[in-house]
Design an enzyme around this catalytic site. Structure first.
Site, short mmCIF file in Angstrom:
data_model
loop_
_atom_site.label_atom_id
_atom_site.label_comp_id
_atom_site.label_asym_id
_atom_site.label_seq_id
_atom_site.Cartn_x
_atom_site.Cartn_y
_atom_site.Cartn_z
N HIS A 1 0.83 -1.21 0.00
CA HIS A 1 0.00 0.00 0.00
C HIS A 1 0.87 1.26 0.00
CE1 HIS A 1 -2.27 3.06 2.46
NE2 HIS A 1 -3.13 2.85 1.49
N GLU B 1 2.16 1.90 -3.40
CA GLU B 1 1.10 2.49 -4.23
C GLU B 1 1.11 4.01 -4.06
OE1 GLU B 1 -2.99 3.94 -3.37
OE2 GLU B 1 -3.09 1.80 -2.91
N HIS B 2 1.14 4.46 -2.81
CA HIS B 2 1.15 5.91 -2.56
C HIS B 2 2.38 6.56 -3.21
CE1 HIS B 2 -1.84 7.10 0.71
NE2 HIS B 2 -2.18 5.89 0.37
N GLU C 1 -4.45 8.18 7.38
CA GLU C 1 -5.36 7.21 6.76
C GLU C 1 -5.63 6.06 7.74
OE1 GLU C 1 -3.90 5.67 3.03
OE2 GLU C 1 -5.72 4.52 2.64
#
Lengths: 420, 426
Positions: free
Chosen positions: A66, A69-70, A141
């Site tokens: 993840h 991805e960022h 997040e």
């Protein structure tokens, strides 16, 4: 370029494979303005221990897929989102347990946006400053999810059900695990899992397949030899780790999830569809069991029973909000036991099957929906084009047999409820 | 450029029902949506409960299971009924969607419409009343829906901000009304709401997809023709209300992320000629990932995971929402205020404006792919007497100048600041 016709929808799926191993698909949906393209890697949060060939096992911090991805959105030459925006395109990405997918939708200038997508996914750029900044954003997040009782109830279910499988770890990791992420670790995972042979492209909409494949080909960069990736897993016992997980946080109505861990081994498309239809027949919105529980006020119309699976995990999950979690658990277990001794209702089965067929046809009015469904079946190693025929051929007996998976020792119930 | 025109045919049934057919031959699914126009107010909750009770059963299929089974048997003909809030209007909606007969082994559209007629015109009644158990069960379900808002902090914070900003105005309610109102509902109240639907409320019926207008008008009169004679949709009035002084409110709960919600009044609203200018301004300011809010609050200050703004043109408001660190309300408010001041001073680049207009064009074109967007945008714009044609809307969008955007932004004034934060935070 291969072409397959999907009937009765009357649409064509085109595909090609590049020398580097990248597979690409275009589903042509004439008439729609929105064109939707995805480029994804078969790399998700559960791939946190792997070896290359006979090399040593490498353990990486939770949440790294993840995090990657960022970071791919940030480039030396300005942010990627802005460049898509210049083309009037919307770009986004998501990471789940089994894949990381980059996507955009565009109504005009599809070719330019496509080139941009293929370029930026192939360019990993990781700096210390960039990693520090992202730790702040992802930290927010993760905190947002912590406050979300819906997220907590699912996370606790997986954590209780599984004893070793990394599905127990949140997709985003933890504040602690993401603090261990370094530019070097990101590069290592990027080079391994973003090799073209591990990527898949899918587009849907009123798109020219030949031109699309040509643009992808022109923008693919020279890739080294295919890495021999072996994801490492500890053996997962058939039994659930814990029967009950109760979490307390301020909620107005308790949230409830009940899951059964099923055989995660190799499964066919028919196996997975049969489980979905079994669940719908047993406790879907037009089943007797659902209606009984609804009328007793034990569950709401937000109730869902679904099959959730990846290449090496498979579970049945029932979720709802309820004022009476214990009463609901008893009610469901009683219904399951009854179905296991008396069998499912064949009339309901026939209706559910018809509805699934209608729903699959309706999917082709949603370019985005086809992309999600395609990517998911693809990463389970199954063929999307076979869905309709497989559905039609499922027999009542095939489906009834799946009830055995709702066993006595492979379930966990997760509840989020008020503080005392 | 994409497809901007769908063939649109408007006709009226003898009882005054407006029938709108949007012929879109490449849709595989046919969608039929009936929209009744009612008012937000003391009856909101009863009007919200009505569609839930109607879905439970009809005279011919009195058991919910029988009704669900009848729809399921029609290849997943999907039926739903719900409510929506558009300005001060409260809409009761019933929607049917089903794959076109051409894709199915047997024709089902006519049968699906007949089931829709049963739900709307021929419900399960006992002695002229809705079944007591259905009312009681759906009332409990609606209570849980409203209680459930508390579990979704972003939604909860939005609701609290609107309650503060619009205290005493029916718009302060959710589309389901309020928990107190729902708890007080009786079967009688639902019956009153039903009488509105049967006898008075303006009704528009949409059909979208591979649907022939003439044939559909005939079908629609079989479904809705028995309802009483009524007037056409009522145009909504432009919003009123001005900022007296800024309302500031804070609330503490056991949360780890704070939710900041800011409510602004806008001088322009959907009824005005300069509405397009404000939508472009909002786009540059906060509607997209390339907008000032996301770029400055998230990307530069690393302060939030998300930060967006949206407009409600019917009420003349703009709402900003950000999920931030519980300690950082002041810092976030300051950055957000700076971005708005930049808009008002014209401190935005041609590039930002260009990106925004392109993104909005793309959004408008994408709406043509979605039956629900096609229906709702047509319906809402017609209530505001705005141009409903997509081509015309795109032309107006492209005509917006920099000066227009600055002018529209200058009419944005902060009204209410609400912050949900953790216990013990400042």
């Amino acid at each position: 370029m291969d072409r397959r016709r999907l009937e009765p929808m009357g649409v064509d799926l085109f595909s090609t494979t590049y020398p580097s191993g990248l597979q690409a698909y275009v589903l042509v949906l004439p008439g729609f303005n929105k064109k939707y393209a995805t480029l994804g890697t078969h790399y998700g949060s559960v791939d946190n221990a792997f070896r290359l060939g006979k090399g040593p096992v490498e353990d990486v911090p939770g949440g790294i897929a993840h995090f990657l991805e960022h970071k791919l959105f940030e480039e030396e030459s300005g942010d990627v989102m802005g460049r898509f925006a210049e083309l009037g395109a919307f770009c986004n990405a998501y990471t789940n347990y089994t894949s990381t997918v980059y996507l955009f939708s565009a109504t005009t200038r599809f070719a330019e946006a496509l080139a941009l997508l293929v370029d930026f996914v192939q360019r990993g750029h990781f700096t210390k400053a960039g990693v520090d900044k992202e730790q702040g954003i992802i930290g927010q997040e993760l905190r947002m999810y912590e406050d979300d009782p819906g997220w907590r109830v699912s996370h606790n279910l997986f954590d209780g059900l599984y004893q070793h499988h990394p599905i127990r770890i949140d997709i985003g990791g933890t504040l602690e695990s993401i603090s261990q992420i370094t530019p070097e670790l990101l590069s290592r995972c990027y080079r391994t899992f973003y090799h073209p042979s591990n990527l898949m492209f899918f587009a849907a909409g009123d798109v020219d397949p030949e031109k699309t494949f040509e643009i992808i080909g022109a923008h693919l960069v020279e890739a080294g030899p295919r890495p021999d990736i072996q994801v490492v897993r500890a053996d997962e016992p058939a039994e659930a780790g814990q029967k009950r997980v109760v979490d307390r946080m301020p909620v107005s109505v308790p949230l409830f999830e009940l899951g059964w861990k099923m055989d995660g081994g190799p499964r066919s498309l028919a196996d997975d569809l049969a489980v979905s239809i079994m669940l719908e027949t047993l406790i879907g919105h037009s089943s007797k069991l659902f209606m009984d529980l609804y009328e007793k006020g034990l569950l709401t119309d937000r109730f869902a029973a679904r099959h959730f699976a990846g290449e090496d995990f498979s579970l049945a999950v029932m979720s709802t909000d309820t004022k009476n979690p214990e009463g609901l658990l008893d009610g469901i277990m009683e219904g399951v036991a009854k179905a296991r001794s008396n069998g499912l209702d064949e009339e309901v089965f026939e209706r559910v099957k018809r509805r699934e067929i209608g729903d699959f046809i309706a999917l082709f009015d949603h370019p985005e929906g086809t992309a999600y469904a395609f990517v998911e079946t693809y990463h389970r190693g199954q063929d999307f084009c076979d869905v309709l025929d497989t559905l039609k051929n499922l027999s009542f007996e095939d489906v009834g047999r799946r009830l055995a998976a709702l066993g006595e020792r492979n379930w966990t119930v997760s509840v989020v409820t008020q503080e005392d | 450029m994409g497809r901007t025109a769908s063939e649109l045919t408007v006709s009226h049934l003898a009882n005054g029902t407006r029938v709108v057919v949007l012929f879109v031959p490449h849709f595989r699914v046919r969608t039929v949506r009936a929209i009744w126009q009612l008012q937000m107010g003391s009856r909101t909750s009863a009007q919200a409960l009505l569609p839930m009770v109607l879905k439970r059963g009809t005279r011919l299929h009195p058991q919910t299971l029988e009704l669900a089974a009848a729809f399921d048997g029609l290849y997943g003909a999907d039926f739903d009924a719900s409510v929506a809030k558009v300005g001060d209007a409260h809409l009761v909606m019933a929607e049917l969607s089903v794959p076109s007969d051409a894709y199915l082994p047997e024709p089902v559209f006519g049968r699906a419409l007949d089931l829709m007629r049963e739900v709307v015109c021929d419900p399960a009644l006992e002695g002229g009343h809705f079944r007591t158990e259905y009312v009681a069960q759906e009332k409990a379900s609606l209570e849980r829906t409203l209680e459930g808002i508390f579990n979704d902090k972003a939604q909860y914070a939005q609701m609290r901000m609107l309650e503060t900003m619009f205290a005493g105005d029916p718009y302060s309610q959710t589309r389901f009304g309020t928990l107190g109102d729902v708890r007080a509902l009786s079967g009688e109240n639902v019956l009153e709401a039903y009488a509105e639907i049967r006898e008075r409320a303006p009704l528009t019926v949409y059909a979208v997809g591979d649907v022939q207008p003439d044939a559909f008008a005939t079908m629609a009169s079989e479904v809705f023709g028995d309802l009483a004679r009524r007037e056409g949709p009522v145009l909504l009035p432009p919003p009123e209300g001005a900022v007296d002084r800024v309302k500031r409110l804070g609330e503490q709960q056991d949360v780890s992320q704070g939710k900041l919600v800011l409510g602004y009044r806008t001088a322009a609203d959907i009824f005005d000629e300069d509405w397009s200018s404000l939508t472009v301004g909002n786009g540059i300011f906060g509607a997209f990932a390339h907008s000032k809010l996301f770029q400055n609050v998230r990307e530069k200050a690393s302060l939030a995971y998300s930060c967006y703004s949206r407009l409600d043109g019917f009420k003349g408001i703009m709402v900003v929402q950000a999920g931030i660190d519980p300690q950082k309300r002041d810092q976030a408010e300051e950055i957000i205020a700076r971005q708005l001041a930049d808009m008002q001073e014209g401190a935005f680049s041609d590039d930002e404006m260009e990106k925004t207009v392109r993104a909005m064009e793309s959004q408008m074109l994408s709406m043509a792919d979605s039956p629900s967007s096609l229906v709702m945008s047509h319906y809402e714009l017609s209530l505001a007497r705005r141009p409903v044609d997509l081509g015309e809307r795109l032309r107006r969008l492209r005509r917006v100048t920099r000066a227009d955007v600055i002018e529209a932004s200058r009419g944005i004034i902060l009204d209410t600041s609400y912050f949900l934060t953790s216990k013990g935070a400042n």
